[in-house]
Design an enzyme around this catalytic site. Structure first.
Site, PDB file in Angstrom:
ATOM      1  N   ASP A  57       0.817  -1.204   0.000  1.00 55.28           N
ATOM      2  CA  ASP A  57       0.000   0.000   0.000  1.00 55.28           C
ATOM      3  C   ASP A  57       0.852   1.256   0.000  1.00 55.28           C
ATOM      4  O   ASP A  57       0.367   2.357  -0.211  1.00 55.28           O
ATOM      5  CB  ASP A  57      -0.916   0.018   1.233  1.00 55.28           C
ATOM      6  CG  ASP A  57      -2.202  -0.737   0.934  1.00 55.28           C
ATOM      7  OD1 ASP A  57      -2.865  -1.084   1.898  1.00 55.28           O
ATOM      8  OD2 ASP A  57      -2.522  -0.963  -0.243  1.00 55.28           O
ATOM      9  N   SER A 535      -9.270   8.812  -3.991  1.00 54.52           N
ATOM     10  CA  SER A 535      -9.345  10.227  -3.631  1.00 54.52           C
ATOM     11  C   SER A 535     -10.491  10.941  -4.342  1.00 54.52           C
ATOM     12  O   SER A 535     -11.194  11.762  -3.738  1.00 54.52           O
ATOM     13  CB  SER A 535      -8.015  10.917  -3.948  1.00 54.52           C
ATOM     14  OG  SER A 535      -7.008  10.526  -3.036  1.00 54.52           O
ATOM     15  N   ASN A 738      -2.925   5.870   3.154  1.00 55.02           N
ATOM     16  CA  ASN A 738      -2.277   5.577   1.881  1.00 55.02           C
ATOM     17  C   ASN A 738      -2.986   6.084   0.631  1.00 55.02           C
ATOM     18  O   ASN A 738      -2.331   6.297  -0.389  1.00 55.02           O
ATOM     19  CB  ASN A 738      -2.091   4.060   1.736  1.00 55.02           C
ATOM     20  CG  ASN A 738      -1.142   3.492   2.755  1.00 55.02           C
ATOM     21  OD1 ASN A 738      -0.033   3.966   2.909  1.00 55.02           O
ATOM     22  ND2 ASN A 738      -1.584   2.477   3.477  1.00 55.02           N
ATOM     23  N   TYR A 739      -4.302   6.232   0.656  1.00 58.29           N
ATOM     24  CA  TYR A 739      -5.033   6.466  -0.584  1.00 58.29           C
ATOM     25  C   TYR A 739      -5.778   7.796  -0.663  1.00 58.29           C
ATOM     26  O   TYR A 739      -6.121   8.231  -1.766  1.00 58.29           O
ATOM     27  CB  TYR A 739      -6.026   5.326  -0.826  1.00 58.29           C
ATOM     28  CG  TYR A 739      -5.355   4.013  -1.088  1.00 58.29           C
ATOM     29  CD1 TYR A 739      -4.658   3.786  -2.266  1.00 58.29           C
ATOM     30  CD2 TYR A 739      -5.389   2.986  -0.148  1.00 58.29           C
ATOM     31  CE1 TYR A 739      -4.023   2.580  -2.518  1.00 58.29           C
ATOM     32  CE2 TYR A 739      -4.750   1.777  -0.383  1.00 58.29           C
ATOM     33  CZ  TYR A 739      -4.077   1.584  -1.572  1.00 58.29           C
ATOM     34  OH  TYR A 739      -3.447   0.396  -1.806  1.00 58.29           O
ATOM     35  N   LEU A 740      -6.089   8.419   0.457  1.00 58.85           N
ATOM     36  CA  LEU A 740      -6.849   9.662   0.435  1.00 58.85           C
ATOM     37  C   LEU A 740      -5.917  10.846   0.569  1.00 58.85           C
ATOM     38  O   LEU A 740      -5.181  10.963   1.560  1.00 58.85           O
ATOM     39  CB  LEU A 740      -7.876   9.679   1.574  1.00 58.85           C
ATOM     40  CG  LEU A 740      -8.907   8.544   1.562  1.00 58.85           C
ATOM     41  CD1 LEU A 740      -9.869   8.692   2.727  1.00 58.85           C
ATOM     42  CD2 LEU A 740      -9.654   8.506   0.246  1.00 58.85           C
TER      43      LEU A 740
END
Length: 780
Positions: A57, A535, A738-740
């Site tokens: 990730d 996101s 990790n993603y936003l």
């Protein structure tokens, strides 16, 4: 979960509980195959390909500093607190060999290590001055500086650090603590040498956990322990051959006693132990990077133990060997003192590579993966890497429509490889699937999009596809989703004449897919799509779901709902916490307790002004508390009040003794307890009278205000309870970390007047200081 459909770009149906197996599960479809590629098929794909480890990730992008200078619109003053997170986005040039379990050698105390300039400077300052200077250094605003001179290959100019902190050697158990085996004499005990006893202790600590009930865990542990026993056999000649005959409970009970002793330490003793620990670790916790003091993340070497793994990992229970200096490569600046290990031995290698950001690396023995020591999450290098990752995802917005048009057209192409690639891209884009890599037989059988096998995908007319496979960390991915008609046809074609263990996309590999994506945008990989979709979905959910006029808790519920949609999209699932029901019960009790307080305030209001009994706002009794519950609640409150008084009395006396003063006599405590009992005696008399006389008289206006505040707290707690129950099966932390893009959260908080501390922990505030300086109108 409700709302999950809105989080994806493809309508999804309600999840089911299973799938059909084998060829019989493939639905017969009446659609014509006249759109199938005309090129001759290659011979039947090889059986089940071996699959590489799934992507991490963490970002795979270079730690390239972002040179664009941003003028902050609304600045948030955030106290930065260090955290131990680290990144693993860089690889060393060589791997360390696998090490066997060795006999312990003499342990050198870290205090003997020569002090670096970092330590010398730290020692010369007072604690308060050091703390102030550290805070000033921690808020170094690298994101406001121009870095044109950095071409992206050189990560640092100067680097100085003290290496890593090795754990202390194993301390043998007391002579009276022995494991037992099969009732063999003498006394049914086994006399193990320290090397074998240490491994037995690892397992003994877990015998009351779920791990000890796991067959794979037990099998792997016993296999590795027998190897250690072969080299270091029991001193009394006992031949240990059967795991079922081993009794580790004497060791477990001793370990529990030691835990209880630590827990029973006074606050002063705990503070003293922490001070000693901090003093020991201080030389390793910081480095000097380009002349600035920066926090190091995971500077402690993990002690040996048993590998837990995640999900159904095939190697869980295996023995993690002790890491030694000979296993570790140190990366440090040229011309600075080479750190001395705090245990006997010499470093495997010392390099001066300015193109990587790790300070040390070694290879662990379980999965033969490289481990790294990086700077902390709030360091400038990690911050630049994170910012570059999210900027790369934002850049994809300019190209995503063209990419989608191209792969949609290729869904019908006559070239099989291109049609498979287009279908894989459809899944990666629309369902946020990981790309997937090949891996070895001894690794967990987890897959991603490119490594899906026919058994993982089931067709259901008219246009549903059921995915069922183990994803990253062996977490099951199950999704019944409606897809475009052409995608449905393609999957039917790809599965034709294949066995269940054949690859679905037998002409697509992650490397070729990413190479194709590079033609659209520099640095574009399948992983960027996952970050982008997470996101952009989050931004859309917040824009559509945040109420303009609402309480802070209602806004927080909207935020968490948006986060849940992303977690569902990315398959960030978790098992329902074992304490969930208990947590819900506590929150219900909390609400009842607040209602009890509101009831007593109403009764106090009636006592002062009886006319309030007729007012609609105050006349109704609390709906879910009765006389029986009130009696039990007041007894609990009385007991808690007495315990609190006893603890305060003890703490006050400790402080008086420390200050050289005389402790309070026991009569002071007895008098306090008598007052508490008298107070609750009065409450018992008031039951059923709708009257209450508080300890301090309050005017009507204050009583009304206090009742309103309690009503607001009850409403807020109910919203929190609903929010917690809705998220019991979803892990929100992974996407946040990790993603936003953290700037979405910072802008949303500024726009809706929500304190960011209610959403981001101190660790995340440390990790993303660069994101706190965006305008409220900023959009991903």
């Amino acid at each position: 979960m409700p709302g999950a459909t809105a989080a994806t770009t493809v309508p999804a149906a309600v999840n089911g509980n299973g799938k059909a197996k084998g060829r019989a599960s493939r639905t017969a479809v009446n659609d014509s195959d006249d759109d199938a590629p005309s090129t001759a098929r290659t011979p039947k794909a090889p059986p089940k390909k071996k699959i590489k480890k799934e992507e991490s990730d963490e970002s795979t992008f270079e730690d390239k500093p972002v040179s664009a200078k941003r003028a902050p619109a609304k600045k948030r003053k955030v106290k930065v607190e260090e955290d131990g997170a680290s990144s693993e986005d860089e690889k060393p040039k060589k791997r360390a060999p696998k090490k066997a379990v060795k006999k312990e050698e003499e342990y050198v105390k870290p205090a003997k290590q020569p002090k670096s300039k970092v330590k010398e400077e730290a020692d010369s300052k007072s604690p308060s001055k050091k703390k102030k200077e550290e805070e000033e250094e921690e808020i170094y605003k690298w994101w406001e500086e121009q870095n044109d001179e950095n071409d992206g290959s050189i990560k640092w100019k100067t680097l100085e650090h003290n290496g890593v902190l090795f754990p202390p050697p194993y301390e043998p158990l007391p002579t009276h603590v022995k494991m037992k085996y099969n009732g063999e004499p003498p006394g049914n005990v086994v006399n193990l040498p320290p090397e074998s006893e240490e491994v037995a202790q690892f397992y003994a600590a877990l015998i009351e956990s779920d791990h000890a009930q796991d067959a794979v865990f037990n099998k792997n542990f016993f296999r590795d322990w027998k190897a250690v026993l072969k080299e270091h056999p029991p001193l009394d000649g006992t031949n240990i051959t059967d795991m079922k005959l081993c009794d580790f409970r004497p060791i477990y009970e001793y370990l529990e006693e030691e835990r209880a002793k630590k827990k029973a330490l006074t606050s002063a003793q705990k503070k003293e132990l922490k001070a000693e620990k901090d003093k020991l670790e201080e030389p390793y916790a910081y480095c000097k990077l380009n002349g600035r003091k920066e926090k190091i993340g995971n500077f402690r070497i993990e002690p040996p133990g048993l590998f837990r793994g995640r999900g159904e990992h095939p190697k869980k229970g295996s023995l993690k060997h002790r890491v030694r200096p000979e296993d570790i490569t140190i990366n440090i600046g040229e011309g600075v003192p080479i750190p001395v290990p705090n245990m006997p031995g010499k470093w495997k290698n010392v390099i001066h590579d300015q193109t990587v950001t790790w300070l040390a690396n070694w290879q662990e023995n379980i999965n033969n993966q490289n481990k790294y020591v990086f700077l902390a999450a709030n360091s400038s290098l990690k911050g630049q890497s994170d910012m570059a990752k999210f900027e790369k995802a934002r850049e994809l917005k300019k190209h995503v429509e063209r990419i989608r048009q191209d792969y949609t057209a290729d869904l019908k192409t006559k070239v099989m490889a291109d049609r498979q690639r287009a279908t894989a891209m459809y899944f990666i884009d629309r369902l946020a699937l990981r790309a997937g890599n090949e891996k070895g037989e001894d690794e967990a059988d987890t897959v991603g999009c490119c490594s899906l096998r026919c058994e993982h995908v089931t067709l259901e007319a008219p246009n549903f596809i059921i995915f069922d496979f183990l994803g990253k960390d062996s977490i099951r991915y199950y999704n019944r989703v409606a897809v475009d008609e052409q995608v449905f046809k393609n999957i039917r074609i790809f599965k034709k004449d294949k066995e269940d263990d054949d690859n679905l996309f037998d002409r697509v590999a992650t490397t070729t897919l990413n190479k194709h994506l590079q033609s659209y945008m520099k640095g574009l990989t399948a992983k960027v799509f996952r970050t982008y979709n997470a996101s952009i979905t989050f931004q859309q959910q917040l824009d559509e779901g945040t109420p303009e006029t609402a309480t802070t808790q209602e806004k927080l519920n909207a935020y968490n709902h948006a986060n849940r949609m992303v977690a569902i999209l990315c398959n960030h699932q978790r098992a329902v916490p074992k304490t969930h029901d208990q947590s819900m019960a506590k929150m219900r009790d909390k609400i009842r307790g607040l209602k009890y307080e509101r009831m007593k305030l109403r009764h106090a209001l009636f006592t002062v002004e009886p006319k309030y009994k007729k007012k609609e706002k105050y006349r109704e009794d609390e709906s879910d508390i009765d006389d029986e519950w009130i009696a039990e609640h007041e007894e609990e409150l009385e007991q808690k009040a007495i315990e609190k008084a006893e603890k305060k009395f003890e703490k006050d006396n400790e402080k008086l003794v420390e200050d050289g003063k005389k402790a309070h006599p026991d009569s002071v405590l007895k008098e306090k307890i008598a007052d508490i009992k008298e107070e609750f005696k009065q409450l018992r008399k008031e039951r059923g009278t709708q009257k209450h006389e508080p300890k301090r008289a309050k005017p009507v206006e204050k009583l009304e205000g206090a009742i309103d505040k309690l009503t607001e707290r009850i409403t807020t707690t109910k919203l929190q309870m609903d929010d917690r129950d809705a998220g019991k099966e979803v892990a929100l932390g992974t996407s946040k970390i990790n993603y936003l893009d953290p700037r979405i959260t910072a802008a949303w908080c500024a726009k809706h007047d929500v304190p960011i501390e209610k959403i981001f922990s101190k660790t995340l505030l440390n990790k993303f200081p660069w994101a706190m300086h965006v305008d409220e109108d900023w959009k991903f």
